[in-house]
Write an enzyme that holds these catalytic residues in place. Structure first.
Site, PDB file in Angstrom:
ATOM      1  CE  LYS A 104      34.500  45.829  47.575  1.00 44.20           C
ATOM      2  NZ  LYS A 104      34.974  44.858  46.553  1.00 44.20           N
ATOM      3  CD  GLU A 132      34.776  41.781  49.021  1.00 50.60           C
ATOM      4  OE1 GLU A 132      35.007  40.773  48.341  1.00 50.60           O
ATOM      5  OE2 GLU A 132      35.282  42.893  48.768  1.00 50.60           O
ATOM      6  NE  ARG A 160      30.018  39.757  43.185  1.00 48.08           N
ATOM      7  CZ  ARG A 160      30.475  39.178  42.082  1.00 48.08           C
ATOM      8  NH1 ARG A 160      29.721  38.310  41.434  1.00 48.08           N
ATOM      9  NH2 ARG A 160      31.661  39.454  41.612  1.00 48.08           N
ATOM     10  CG  ASP A 181      38.384  41.765  49.385  1.00 46.22           C
ATOM     11  OD1 ASP A 181      38.153  40.752  50.076  1.00 46.22           O
ATOM     12  OD2 ASP A 181      38.070  41.877  48.182  1.00 46.22           O
ATOM     13  CG  ASP A 235      38.165  37.626  46.934  1.00 44.12           C
ATOM     14  OD1 ASP A 235      38.006  38.693  47.553  1.00 44.12           O
ATOM     15  OD2 ASP A 235      39.135  37.398  46.190  1.00 44.12           O
ATOM     16  CG  ASP A 243      37.952  46.083  48.047  1.00 46.37           C
ATOM     17  OD1 ASP A 243      37.710  46.516  46.908  1.00 46.37           O
ATOM     18  OD2 ASP A 243      37.533  44.980  48.455  1.00 46.37           O
ATOM     19  CE  LYS A 280      40.961  40.198  47.317  1.00 42.20           C
ATOM     20  NZ  LYS A 280      40.482  39.876  45.972  1.00 42.20           N
TER      21      LYS A 280
HETATM   22  N1  BES Z   1      38.005  43.908  45.727  1.00 39.73           N
HETATM   23  C1  BES Z   1      38.021  42.861  44.772  1.00 39.73           C
HETATM   24  C2  BES Z   1      38.190  43.347  43.338  1.00 39.73           C
HETATM   25  C3  BES Z   1      39.465  44.041  42.975  1.00 39.73           C
HETATM   26  C4  BES Z   1      40.463  43.356  42.294  1.00 39.73           C
HETATM   27  C5  BES Z   1      39.649  45.377  43.228  1.00 39.73           C
HETATM   28  C6  BES Z   1      41.619  44.000  41.923  1.00 39.73           C
HETATM   29  C7  BES Z   1      40.817  46.029  42.858  1.00 39.73           C
HETATM   30  C8  BES Z   1      41.811  45.344  42.198  1.00 39.73           C
HETATM   31  C9  BES Z   1      36.722  42.067  44.841  1.00 39.73           C
HETATM   32  O1  BES Z   1      36.122  41.991  46.087  1.00 39.73           O
HETATM   33  C10 BES Z   1      37.034  40.663  44.424  1.00 39.73           C
HETATM   34  O2  BES Z   1      37.728  40.003  45.151  1.00 39.73           O
HETATM   35  N2  BES Z   1      36.490  40.253  43.298  1.00 39.73           N
HETATM   36  C11 BES Z   1      36.693  38.941  42.801  1.00 39.73           C
HETATM   37  C12 BES Z   1      35.359  38.373  42.382  1.00 39.73           C
HETATM   38  C13 BES Z   1      35.388  36.921  42.051  1.00 39.73           C
HETATM   39  C14 BES Z   1      35.634  36.104  43.295  1.00 39.73           C
HETATM   40  C15 BES Z   1      34.079  36.540  41.422  1.00 39.73           C
HETATM   41  C16 BES Z   1      37.650  39.018  41.612  1.00 39.73           C
HETATM   42  O3  BES Z   1      37.539  39.949  40.813  1.00 39.73           O
HETATM   43  O4  BES Z   1      38.521  38.167  41.527  1.00 39.73           O
HETATM   44 ZN    ZN Z   2      36.592  43.543  47.403  1.00 39.24          ZN
HETATM   45 MN    MN Z   3      36.878  40.346  47.213  1.00 42.42          MN
END
Ligand code: BES
Ligand code: ZN
Ligand code: MN
Length: 483
Positions: free
Chosen positions: A248, A333, A335, A253, A331, A272, A260
Site C-alpha cells: 500500500k 482507501e 483496500r 491519507d 477513508d 501510509d 480525518k
Molecule cells: N491508513 C488508515 C489506517 C491507519 C490508521 C494506519 C492508523 C495507521 C494508523 C486507513 O486508510 C484508514 O483510514 N482506515 C480506516 C478504515 C475505516 C474507515 C473502515 C480506519 O481504520 O479507521
Molecule cells: Zn490509509
Molecule cells: Mn484511510
C-alpha cells in the site's frame, strides 16, 4: 552517513567505545577490568537491555552489555543487545564489540544480528534538517576469533543489506508528503531497481485506467497528483518458486471526503505508504542476498485527497478483476488500491501472494504497536510469514478470516461495499481483499499498528519503523513452495 563494518581479530586502536558482553551468570570478561561484585554494586546484573559505561582515564570507553542468561542467547537477543550498546555509546563514532563472538549463536547469524542492531539503533532521519550530523556511529568492528571470521564476514554483509533495506524503508516513510508523492516514490523505485539490477515498469493514470484498475484510479480522483503503479521483478536463474508482494503506497491519507480529524494520528498519514516502502526495500535487497525465489513487487501509489473531483459516498468502482465496489467511506482507501494490485498479482498464478499495508486503525486497537495482524487464505503461508517475523523480531499475530462476517460487506447496488460495520474492522478489511486473490495462496499483513514509534527503544527508533522489510526479505529468501 552509512556505517563502515569490518570483522577483526582484536579491538582496533581507533575504537572509541568497546561493547563487552556480560551475562547474568558466568565469568565477567577480564577486559572489562571489573569483578561481578563491582558490576552488581553499580546496578548492572547483565540482564538484557542493561548497559554500564565504565569510565576510563584514557583509551576507549568500555561498555558492559547485558546479554541475560548465556545459555538462552538468541539472534534476537543479540540484535537487542547490540542496539543497547549503540545507544549507550552515545556520540562516540568508532564502535567495536565482541557480541558476535559468543558461543551458542552461529557466527553468520550472530554477526548479522549485531550489525542490524547497531545500524537500526544508530538510525536518524536528517532529510530536512540543516544539521546533517545524523547517526553518531560511523564504524563498527566485530571482534571475533579466527574460527568465526569467515562466517562473521558473511553475516555482517547480510546484515548490512537487511539493515540498509529497513533504513531505506524508514527514510521513505519519514519523508513528508510533499517530498514523497506517488511520482517521486515511483522515481525512487526506478532508481533503486536500476541500481540493484531489478526489472521495473511504471504505470501512469491513463495506463491504469486502460488496465481497468478502477480502485487506484478512484482513490486518486480527488488529487492534483497523479497515481503511479510500479511493478518490480526479481528473477534469479533456476528460481525455486514465485512470490508476489503488494504494498500500500498511500503517500498521504487525508481520508478523502470522509476527512480525518486533525489529530496526531492524521499527522502520521505521510507514513501510509509504509507497505510500499517495505516491498520496494525488500526487492532492492534480494540480488545482493542471492535470493533463489522469483519475486514480483507491486507498489500501489497515490494520495487520498478531498476535492470537487474526489470519490463520493455511493459511487461504484469497477476493479481490475471486474468486481464492483460501492463506496461507503472514502477513508477505507487502502483496500481499494490493494484490490487492483492483488488482482494483477493473481493473474500471473504465483505460488504465493503477500500484501503489506497500514490498513486499519482496528489492528492498532486489537494488537497495539508491537505486532502486526496477519490473515489469509492459506495456513502454510501464514505460518511461513509468522516464522519469518519471529526470526527478525517483527512480531505478528494471526486473526481469523471469519467468513461469517462477509455479509457485512454486502451492497444493495454492487458486488460489495468498501466497509463493514463498526466491529472487527481488520477482519472485514481482509475479507474485502480476499475477493481479489482468485484463490492464490495469500497472506495479508496489516502493519497500521507497527508503522511508527513514539520514541527510541532498542533497535526501534522514533518515527517510521521500517516494519516488515526484514520480515519480507527473510520470508522470500527462505520461501518453500507448498502444494
Ligand atoms: N491508513 C488508515 C489506517 C491507519 C490508521 C494506519 C492508523 C495507521 C494508523 C486507513 O486508510 C484508514 O483510514 N482506515 C480506516 C478504515 C475505516 C474507515 C473502515 C480506519 O481504520 O479507521
Ligand atoms: Zn490509509
Ligand atoms: Mn484511510
Amino acid at each position: 552517513m552509512s556505517l563502515t563494518i569490518e570483522v577483526v581479530r582484536t579491538v582496533p586502536t581507533t575504537a572509541a567505545a568497546v561493547g563487552v558482553p556480560v551475562g547474568t551468570s558466568g565469568a565477567v570478561p577480564k577486559s572489562l577490568g571489573l569483578s561481578r561484585a563491582a558490576l552488581t554494586a553499580n546496578g548492572f546484573e547483565g540482564k538484557p537491555g542493561q548497559t554500564l559505561v565504565v569510565p576510563a582515564a584514557d583509551g576507549p570507553a568500555l561498555i558492559a552489555v547485558g546479554i541475560g542468561k548465556p545459555a538462552d542467547l538468541t539472534e534476537n537477543g543479540l540484535r537487542s543487545a547490540a542496539a543497547s550498546f549503540a545507544r549507550a555509546a552515545g556520540k562516540r563514532a568508532a564502535l567495536a564489540t565482541s557480541l558476535a563472538d559468543l558461543d551458542g549463536v552461529d557466527p553468520v547469524g550472530a554477526a548479522k544480528a549485531v550489525v542490524e542492531g547497531v545500524t537500526l539503533a544508530n538510525y536518524r532521519f536528517v532529510g530536512l534538517k540543516n544539521d546533517k550530523t545524523g547517526s553518531p556511529a560511523t564504524s563498527l568492528a566485530l571482534v571475533v576469533r579466527s574460527a568465526r571470521t569467515a562466517g562473521a564476514k558473511r553475516g555482517a554483509e547480510q546484515g548490512a543489506v537487511t539493515a540498509g533495506a529497513a533504513t531505506l524503508a524508514r527514510d521513505l516513510a519519514n519523508t513528508p508528503p510533499a517530498y514523497m508523492t506517488a511520482r517521486i516514490l515511483a522515481d525512487k523505485a526506478v532508481e533503486i531497481a536500476t541500481a540493484a539490477g531489478l526489472g521495473v515498469e511504471v504505470f501512469n493514470k491513463d495506463q491504469l485506467q486502460a488496465m481497468g484498475c478502477g480502485g487506484i484510479v478512484g482513490v486518486n480522483a480527488g488529487s492534483t497528483e497523479p497515481p503511479r503503479m510500479v511493478r518490480l521483478t526479481y528473477i534469479p536463474a533456476n528460481a525455486t518458486g514465485h512470490v508476489v508482494l503488494v504494498g500500500k503506497g498511500v503517500t498521504y491519507d487525508s481520508g478523502g471526503i470522509s476527512l480525518k480529524p486533525s489529530d496526531a494520528s492524521h499527522a502520521s498519514m505521510k507514513m501510509d505508504m509504509s507497505g510500499a516502502a517495505a516491498v520496494l526495500a525488500t526487492l532492492g535487497a534480494l540480488p545482493a542476498l542471492g535470493c533463489a525465489t522469483a519475486v514480483t513487487g507491486y507498489l500501489m501509489c497515490t494520495d487520498n485527497m478531498p476535492s470537487g473531483s474526489a470519490l463520493k459516498l455511493g459511487d461504484v468502482l469497477t476493479m481490475r478483476n471486474g468486481k464492483t465496489v460501492e463506496i461507503h467511506n472514502t477513508d477505507a482507501e487502502g483496500r481499494l488500491i490493494l484490490a487492483d494490485g492483488l488482482s494483477l498479482g493473481a493473474e500471473s498464478k504465483p505460488d504465493a501472494m503477500v500484501d503489506i499495508c497500514t490498513l486499519t486503525g482496528a489492528v492498532l486497537s486489537a494488537l497495539g504497536d508491537r505486532m502486526a495482524g496477519v490473515l489469509g487464505n492459506n495456513q502454510a503461508l501464514i505460518d511461513q510469514v509468522r516464522a519469518a517475523g519471529t526470526r527478525t523480531d517483527e512480531p505478528t499475530w494471526q486473526l481469523p478470516l471469519a467468513k461469517e462476517y462477509r455479509k457485512l460487506l454486502d451492497s444493495h447496488v454492487a458486488d460489495m461495499r468498501n466497509i463493514g460495520g463498526p466491529l472487527a474492522g481488520t477482519i472485514t478489511a481482509s475479507l474485502f481483499l480476499d475477493e481479489f486473490t482468485n484463490d492464490v495462496p495469500w497472506a495479508h499483513i496489516d502493519m497500521a499498528g507497527t508503522m511508527k514509534m513514539d520514541g527510541d527503544e532498542g533497535w526501534l527508533a522514533k518515527g517510521a519503523t521500517g516494519y516488515g522489510t526484514r520480515l519480507l526479505i527473510d520470508l522470500v529468501t527462505k520461501f518453500t513452495p507448498f502444494s
